[in-house]
Write a protein that holds these residues in place. Structure first.
Motif, mmCIF file in Angstrom:
data_model
loop_
_atom_site.group_PDB
_atom_site.id
_atom_site.type_symbol
_atom_site.label_atom_id
_atom_site.label_comp_id
_atom_site.label_asym_id
_atom_site.label_seq_id
_atom_site.Cartn_x
_atom_site.Cartn_y
_atom_site.Cartn_z
ATOM 1 N N ASN A 50 0.851 -1.188 0.000
ATOM 2 C CA ASN A 50 0.000 0.000 0.000
ATOM 3 C C ASN A 50 0.886 1.237 0.000
ATOM 4 N N TYR A 52 0.965 5.518 0.247
ATOM 5 C CA TYR A 52 0.123 6.620 0.702
ATOM 6 C C TYR A 52 0.950 7.881 0.928
ATOM 7 N N ASP A 68 -5.304 13.263 2.089
ATOM 8 C CA ASP A 68 -4.676 11.942 2.030
ATOM 9 C C ASP A 68 -4.892 11.347 0.645
ATOM 10 N N SER A 70 -4.193 7.465 -1.111
ATOM 11 C CA SER A 70 -3.768 6.096 -0.823
ATOM 12 C C SER A 70 -4.039 5.198 -2.020
ATOM 13 N N TYR A 72 -4.148 0.988 -2.694
ATOM 14 C CA TYR A 72 -4.139 -0.332 -2.073
ATOM 15 C C TYR A 72 -3.964 -1.404 -3.156
ATOM 16 N N ARG A 229 -4.954 7.896 8.061
ATOM 17 C CA ARG A 229 -5.796 7.746 6.877
ATOM 18 C C ARG A 229 -7.190 7.248 7.259
#
Length: 241
Positions: A50, A52, A68, A70, A72, A229
């Motif tokens: 992941n 971020y 934020d 991110s 995944y 997050r």
């Protein structure tokens, strides 16, 4: 794999640019760039990564805004997810901060909205924070809640822990982590965790133990951002990354 690496690199580059712009601005207060690698102990897959980044700007005294981003990489699900979350933050004093957040997740051309309230408390030896939220979109009647914290020992060593859970019409997810981290003086922070992931969904039933290795760089005068997050997939990250 090339596409996944490219997306991760793009995310990191975008946050670096945002951070650089924020540094030039008077209100820049902190940023974080990091990645997590998780590996299930109950399956033979190679695990997932992941990526971020977070950045925070103080608009006026006591009021800040954060963003934020991110990505995944879901190893078990065989798909990718992305999240963007904005935070509005009010610092009551040097120890207590309250906030609201709104985020959007994307996976397999579907969108999930999530929003809620959060709080953080700096108790001197570490920071504890918690949140509760709701969601809609691809999943109806989504509920989310979680908490995390750390305790600092001498020499840059800390104990860390977190729990994130979601529930919705067709299932639920829960991730619990405990571990430790080591912060190099003026440099990156490395963490190791042991976690447990529970996933219930239509046609899916996962109950697994995993290990994780994390690395991040905290920037700015407040050494990172106020809040963690917030994403629907935080409660799925063991199975997905």
């Amino acid at each position: 794999m090339i596409r996944k690496i490219t997306l991760g690199a793009t995310l990191t580059a975008a946050l670096l640019l945002a951070t650089a712009g924020g540094v030039a601005a008077q209100g820049f207060s902190g940023a974080t760039l990091g990645l997590d690698y998780n590996k299930s102990l109950d399956s033979s897959d190679l695990g997932g990564v992941n990526y971020y980044g977070q950045a925070e700007v103080e608009a006026i005294s006591g009021i800040s805004f954060a963003l934020d981003l991110s990505f995944y990489d879901f190893a078990i699900a065989g798909s990718d997810a992305r999240n963007v979350t904005g935070h509005a933050i009010y610092a009551l004093d040097s120890q207590i901060a309250l906030g609201a957040y709104f985020g959007r997740d994307w996976i397999d051309d579907e969108t999930i909205n999530n929003y809620g309230v959060q709080g953080a408390y700096d108790y001197g030896f570490g920071v504890a924070q918690a949140y509760v939220g709701l969601g809609d979109g691809a999943l109806d009647r989504l509920y989310a809640a979680g908490a995390s914290g750390n305790y600092n020992f001498a020499g840059g060593i800390s104990a860390i822990g977190s729990v994130d859970g979601v529930s919705f019409d067709d299932g639920s997810g829960l991730t619990i982590e405990i571990g430790g981290e080591y912060a190099l003086a003026g440099g990156p922070v490395f963490s190791g965790v042991l976690g447990r992931n529970y996933l219930r969904n239509t046609g899916t039933d996962i109950d697994e133990t995993y290990i994780g290795v994390k690395a991040r760089i905290d920037l700015g005068y407040q050494n990172g951002t106020t809040f963690d997050r917030r994403s629907f997939f935080e409660a799925y990250r063991a199975a997905g990354g």
